[in-house]
Design an enzyme around this catalytic site. Sequence first.
Site, short mmCIF file in Angstrom:
data_model
loop_
_atom_site.label_atom_id
_atom_site.label_comp_id
_atom_site.label_asym_id
_atom_site.label_seq_id
_atom_site.Cartn_x
_atom_site.Cartn_y
_atom_site.Cartn_z
N LEU A 176 0.81 -1.23 0.00
CA LEU A 176 0.00 0.00 0.00
C LEU A 176 0.84 1.28 0.00
O LEU A 176 0.35 2.33 0.40
CB LEU A 176 -0.98 0.01 1.18
CG LEU A 176 -2.02 -1.12 1.19
CD1 LEU A 176 -2.94 -0.97 2.39
CD2 LEU A 176 -2.83 -1.15 -0.09
N GLY A 184 -0.39 1.59 -3.76
CA GLY A 184 -1.72 1.00 -3.94
C GLY A 184 -2.72 1.59 -2.96
O GLY A 184 -2.34 2.28 -2.01
N GLN A 235 3.28 -7.87 -10.12
CA GLN A 235 3.11 -6.48 -10.54
C GLN A 235 3.81 -5.50 -9.61
O GLN A 235 4.01 -4.35 -9.98
CB GLN A 235 1.61 -6.12 -10.56
CG GLN A 235 0.81 -6.79 -11.65
CD GLN A 235 1.16 -6.26 -13.02
OE1 GLN A 235 1.34 -7.02 -13.95
NE2 GLN A 235 1.24 -4.96 -13.15
N GLN A 282 8.76 -0.61 -7.95
CA GLN A 282 8.93 0.84 -8.04
C GLN A 282 8.83 1.20 -9.52
O GLN A 282 9.56 0.68 -10.34
CB GLN A 282 10.30 1.23 -7.47
CG GLN A 282 10.45 2.71 -7.12
CD GLN A 282 10.41 3.64 -8.32
OE1 GLN A 282 9.49 4.46 -8.42
NE2 GLN A 282 11.36 3.52 -9.22
N TYR A 318 15.25 2.61 -13.39
CA TYR A 318 14.01 1.84 -13.47
C TYR A 318 14.09 0.80 -14.59
O TYR A 318 13.83 -0.39 -14.39
CB TYR A 318 12.84 2.79 -13.70
CG TYR A 318 11.55 2.10 -14.09
CD1 TYR A 318 10.93 1.20 -13.23
CD2 TYR A 318 10.95 2.35 -15.33
CE1 TYR A 318 9.76 0.56 -13.58
CE2 TYR A 318 9.77 1.72 -15.69
CZ TYR A 318 9.19 0.83 -14.82
OH TYR A 318 8.03 0.19 -15.19
N LYS A 342 14.48 -3.40 -14.09
CA LYS A 342 13.53 -4.31 -14.72
C LYS A 342 14.24 -5.30 -15.64
O LYS A 342 13.87 -6.48 -15.72
CB LYS A 342 12.48 -3.51 -15.51
CG LYS A 342 11.43 -2.84 -14.64
CD LYS A 342 10.50 -3.84 -13.99
CE LYS A 342 9.30 -3.17 -13.33
NZ LYS A 342 8.35 -4.13 -12.74
N ASN A 390 2.91 2.53 -22.73
CA ASN A 390 2.39 3.55 -21.82
C ASN A 390 0.95 3.21 -21.45
O ASN A 390 0.04 3.42 -22.25
CB ASN A 390 2.47 4.94 -22.47
CG ASN A 390 3.90 5.42 -22.61
OD1 ASN A 390 4.66 4.90 -23.43
ND2 ASN A 390 4.29 6.40 -21.80
N ARG A 401 11.64 18.35 -21.84
CA ARG A 401 12.45 17.87 -20.72
C ARG A 401 13.63 17.05 -21.22
O ARG A 401 13.48 16.23 -22.13
CB ARG A 401 11.59 17.03 -19.76
CG ARG A 401 10.52 17.83 -19.05
CD ARG A 401 9.66 16.95 -18.16
NE ARG A 401 8.93 15.95 -18.91
CZ ARG A 401 7.99 15.16 -18.39
NH1 ARG A 401 7.69 15.26 -17.11
NH2 ARG A 401 7.36 14.28 -19.15
N GLY A 423 16.14 14.19 -21.65
CA GLY A 423 16.02 12.74 -21.47
C GLY A 423 14.73 12.15 -21.97
O GLY A 423 14.58 10.92 -22.01
#
Length: 310
Positions: free
Chosen positions: A33, A36, A71, A74, A139, A143, A168, A263, A265
Amino acid sequence: MKVLVTGGAGFIGSHIVDALLDSHYEVVVVDNLVTGHIKNIHPSVRFYQLDVRRDLDDLFGKEKPDYVIHQAGQVSVSQSLIDPLYDCEENIIGTLSILQACVRHHVKKMVFASTAAIYGNPVYLPVDEGHPLHPISFYGLTKWHAEKCIQLFSEAHQLDYTILRYANVYGPRQDARGEAGAIAIFIEKVIKGERPVLFGDGKQTRDFVYVKDVARANVAALTNGNQEILNVGTGQESSLEEVIGQLGEISGKNIQPILSPERAGDIRSSVLNNERLQLKLNRFPFYSLKDGLVETVKFYEQEFLTGLRG
């Protein structure tokens, strides 16, 4: 058959839970949580507020899941650059903890939520699963490492898996405060009568995939696509400018976005090739961008009205 969903109180995870219940699976949810929400948890599932980085033997021993859909993790690109250690703990250590529990308790298969961020800046479009991997954030890097851990566990322990690399994702329950929720942010601004902000000229493209399609892909992967890595996207490029235009049509408002400097990147264009997904998970139609936006706008309008009444 019983499915344990980590991160099942989150945006995508809660939709996966709904799709599993619709397909008559028994579902158990694990979520700490942090991102979540209790309100996302379906009342018919058993819920454990736990961090996946801890020892999960007691939980797996008690529930004895047949499958795991992992699932939890971060998911913020910017946060991963600020605190890469936390990103590593959540996305690599958490995945290893789940993998060990799966092996010890004879889980049939793991379905893993990965990301198109592992590809980095596209060398060609559309991006297929054979595209070079060159993540430009921690990130994406974590992964990628989690994917390799899953493959090594599969080789060493015969644990079956499907890895799903998401484009996305958008839809109801997405947090408008989150970096990844561009469409949710746009919709919230429109509903409040505010001008959304576009970074750059608005012609940047993305592959926007509706969350219910992502949920269906996860359910299909339980019994298909064994030991496969699959892109989950529509195969359609849509610009941010186009998204704003469609939101204007749906809301009946003349939306004039605020243009801000691009932005550093940010990837200019991105779209995933989904041919392998369609082949391995049995072909199914995706929501069109407009149909997905219509459902999403209705959800946020209802949330906004509920908030006003509250």
